[in-house]
Write an enzyme that holds these catalytic residues in place. Structure first.
Site, PDB file in Angstrom:
ATOM      1  N   SER A 141      10.003 -70.717 -41.196  1.00 19.83           N
ATOM      2  CA  SER A 141       9.951 -72.182 -41.287  1.00 19.83           C
ATOM      3  C   SER A 141      10.798 -72.576 -42.499  1.00 19.83           C
ATOM      4  O   SER A 141      11.075 -71.740 -43.364  1.00 19.83           O
ATOM      5  CB  SER A 141       8.501 -72.610 -41.509  1.00 19.83           C
ATOM      6  OG  SER A 141       8.422 -73.949 -41.961  1.00 19.83           O
ATOM      7  N   TYR A 154      -0.035 -71.796 -45.091  1.00 18.19           N
ATOM      8  CA  TYR A 154       1.153 -71.764 -44.223  1.00 18.19           C
ATOM      9  C   TYR A 154       2.389 -71.359 -45.024  1.00 18.19           C
ATOM     10  O   TYR A 154       3.172 -70.498 -44.607  1.00 18.19           O
ATOM     11  CB  TYR A 154       1.343 -73.145 -43.602  1.00 18.19           C
ATOM     12  CG  TYR A 154       2.386 -73.235 -42.512  1.00 18.19           C
ATOM     13  CD1 TYR A 154       2.101 -72.846 -41.212  1.00 18.19           C
ATOM     14  CD2 TYR A 154       3.652 -73.760 -42.774  1.00 18.19           C
ATOM     15  CE1 TYR A 154       3.046 -72.965 -40.196  1.00 18.19           C
ATOM     16  CE2 TYR A 154       4.606 -73.889 -41.773  1.00 18.19           C
ATOM     17  CZ  TYR A 154       4.287 -73.486 -40.488  1.00 18.19           C
ATOM     18  OH  TYR A 154       5.238 -73.606 -39.486  1.00 18.19           O
TER      19      TYR A 154
HETATM   20  P1  NAI Z   1       2.613 -74.575 -30.506  1.00 22.83           P
HETATM   21  O1  NAI Z   1       1.244 -74.941 -30.939  1.00 22.83           O
HETATM   22  O2  NAI Z   1       3.319 -75.433 -29.524  1.00 22.83           O
HETATM   23  O3  NAI Z   1       2.612 -73.068 -29.931  1.00 22.83           O
HETATM   24  C1  NAI Z   1       1.975 -72.022 -30.596  1.00 22.83           C
HETATM   25  C2  NAI Z   1       1.495 -71.001 -29.575  1.00 22.83           C
HETATM   26  O4  NAI Z   1       0.896 -69.914 -30.296  1.00 22.83           O
HETATM   27  C3  NAI Z   1       0.414 -71.559 -28.631  1.00 22.83           C
HETATM   28  O5  NAI Z   1       0.759 -71.269 -27.277  1.00 22.83           O
HETATM   29  C4  NAI Z   1      -0.847 -70.827 -29.056  1.00 22.83           C
HETATM   30  O6  NAI Z   1      -1.752 -70.586 -27.977  1.00 22.83           O
HETATM   31  C5  NAI Z   1      -0.276 -69.522 -29.598  1.00 22.83           C
HETATM   32  N1  NAI Z   1      -1.206 -68.827 -30.488  1.00 22.83           N
HETATM   33  C6  NAI Z   1      -1.968 -69.365 -31.482  1.00 22.83           C
HETATM   34  N2  NAI Z   1      -2.724 -68.409 -32.044  1.00 22.83           N
HETATM   35  C7  NAI Z   1      -2.432 -67.247 -31.415  1.00 22.83           C
HETATM   36  C8  NAI Z   1      -2.879 -65.909 -31.544  1.00 22.83           C
HETATM   37  N3  NAI Z   1      -3.819 -65.568 -32.441  1.00 22.83           N
HETATM   38  N4  NAI Z   1      -2.348 -64.974 -30.728  1.00 22.83           N
HETATM   39  C9  NAI Z   1      -1.428 -65.300 -29.814  1.00 22.83           C
HETATM   40  N5  NAI Z   1      -0.977 -66.541 -29.612  1.00 22.83           N
HETATM   41  C10 NAI Z   1      -1.467 -67.510 -30.405  1.00 22.83           C
HETATM   42  O7  NAI Z   1       3.449 -74.442 -31.862  1.00 22.83           O
HETATM   43  P2  NAI Z   1       5.023 -74.354 -32.173  1.00 22.83           P
HETATM   44  O8  NAI Z   1       5.374 -75.551 -32.951  1.00 22.83           O
HETATM   45  O9  NAI Z   1       5.797 -74.005 -30.967  1.00 22.83           O
HETATM   46  O10 NAI Z   1       5.028 -73.125 -33.207  1.00 22.83           O
HETATM   47  C11 NAI Z   1       5.566 -71.847 -32.919  1.00 22.83           C
HETATM   48  C12 NAI Z   1       5.963 -71.196 -34.226  1.00 22.83           C
HETATM   49  O11 NAI Z   1       6.980 -71.967 -34.839  1.00 22.83           O
HETATM   50  C13 NAI Z   1       4.821 -71.085 -35.241  1.00 22.83           C
HETATM   51  O12 NAI Z   1       4.894 -69.835 -35.901  1.00 22.83           O
HETATM   52  C14 NAI Z   1       5.120 -72.208 -36.208  1.00 22.83           C
HETATM   53  O13 NAI Z   1       4.598 -71.975 -37.488  1.00 22.83           O
HETATM   54  C15 NAI Z   1       6.631 -72.189 -36.198  1.00 22.83           C
HETATM   55  N6  NAI Z   1       7.262 -73.417 -36.665  1.00 22.83           N
HETATM   56  C16 NAI Z   1       7.015 -74.605 -36.048  1.00 22.83           C
HETATM   57  C17 NAI Z   1       7.618 -75.752 -36.522  1.00 22.83           C
HETATM   58  C18 NAI Z   1       7.371 -77.081 -35.915  1.00 22.83           C
HETATM   59  O14 NAI Z   1       7.760 -78.077 -36.534  1.00 22.83           O
HETATM   60  N7  NAI Z   1       6.769 -77.187 -34.744  1.00 22.83           N
HETATM   61  C19 NAI Z   1       8.536 -75.718 -37.677  1.00 22.83           C
HETATM   62  C20 NAI Z   1       8.727 -74.400 -38.234  1.00 22.83           C
HETATM   63  C21 NAI Z   1       8.103 -73.307 -37.736  1.00 22.83           C
END
Ligand code: NAI
Length: 259
Positions: A141, A154
């Protein structure tokens, strides 16, 4: 670009991970959609298969050592190998340090850091075989490089991924394994949508101000990064042909943090 490659993507039932799965599949890879929510992972896999791609769903809580090892082995057995790991699963908890419970702190570190370690170790057992090699991409991130209020766990966890990736670049080189960290700015996914009202409450400002000031204020153009921006970066890194790129982090953020 990824014809014949096999990719395992965690947290691929939603948001950024789901888009990477689609982009990789369109580029010719067989993709394993690993997520704690199996039904949603299956739905993503079904979408990819329906549009002519190759995909499978796998139930995986990335904090569970046995589930990670068994799930990774199932992917290798079903798809025939493993060339790319995208360690992407993540959650967000926003509150001041003094209000963070130890259980919440440990949950954040478990998903982001333990999950990255466990999935990496499981993948390397296959990537190191005969030095066939591979690429490991961590979803960092802008908070791998920068701090923000309310995000202690985080920010600490996302900084830790830089260290893991740098060690893997050095250990993995002899086995043809490379590592990368992608560092997105704010992307409108369920993870971000959930924190807008939470941050507004904690900071005593409006939701519009959270978006304008906290999320986009540091960008050069006031624009959110998109899931496709991140997925195209993940495609470029997975397809890059040499170890000239390894151990690095790539900030994809409309200028939110430059380094
Ligand atoms: P999201 O909430 O849309 O997707 C996250 C996914 O991870 C979900 O499908 C959830 O079920 C799964 N998940 C959660 N805990 C889990 C576990 N213990 N085991 C397996 N799967 C699990 O979130 P998003 O935004 O797509 O985030 C994805 C990655 O990107 C994360 O690591 C987040 O920190 C990172 N990120 C997101 C940003 C944003 O602005 N959305 C910015 C920078 C990084």
């Amino acid at each position: 670009m990824l014809n014949g490659k096999i990719a395992l993507i965690t947290g691929a039932a939603s948001g950024i991970g789901r888009e990477i799965a689609h982009v990789y599949a369109r580029a010719g890879a067989a993709v394993a959609i690993a997520d704690i929510h199996l039904a949603a992972a299956q739905a993503t896999a079904d979408e990819i298969v329906a549009s002519g791609g190759k995909a499978m769903a796998v139930a995986m809580d990335v904090t569970d050592e046995d589930a990670v090892d068994a799930g990774t082995t199932a992917v290798v057995d079903t798809l025939g190998g493993l060339d790319i790991l995208v360690s992407n699963a993540g959650i967000q908890i926003v509150k001041p340090i003094v209000e963070f419970s130890f259980a919440e702190w440990k949950k954040m570190l478990a998903i982001h850091v333990d999950g990255a370690f466990l999935t990496t170790r499981a993948a390397l057992r296959f990537m190191y075989q005969d030095n066939r090699g591979g690429t490991v991409i961590y979803m960092g991130s802008v908070h791998s490089h920068e701090g923000s209020p309310l995000k202690s766990a985080y920010v600490a966890a996302k900084h830790a991924l830089l260290g893991l990736a740098r060690v893997l670049a050095k250990e993995g080189a002899a086995h043809n394994v490379r590592s990368h960290v992608i560092c997105p700015g704010f992307v409108r996914t369920p993870l971000v949508d959930k924190q807008i009202p939470e941050q507004a409450r904690e900071l005593g400002i409006s939701e519009e101000e959270v978006v304008k000031k906290m999320m986009l204020g540091e960008t050069v153009d006031g624009i959110f990064t998109t899931i496709d921006d991140v997925a195209q970066t993940a495609l470029f890194l997975a397809a890059f042909p040499s170890a000239a790129l390894t151990g690095q982090s790539f900030v994809v953020s409309h200028g939110w943090h430059m380094h």
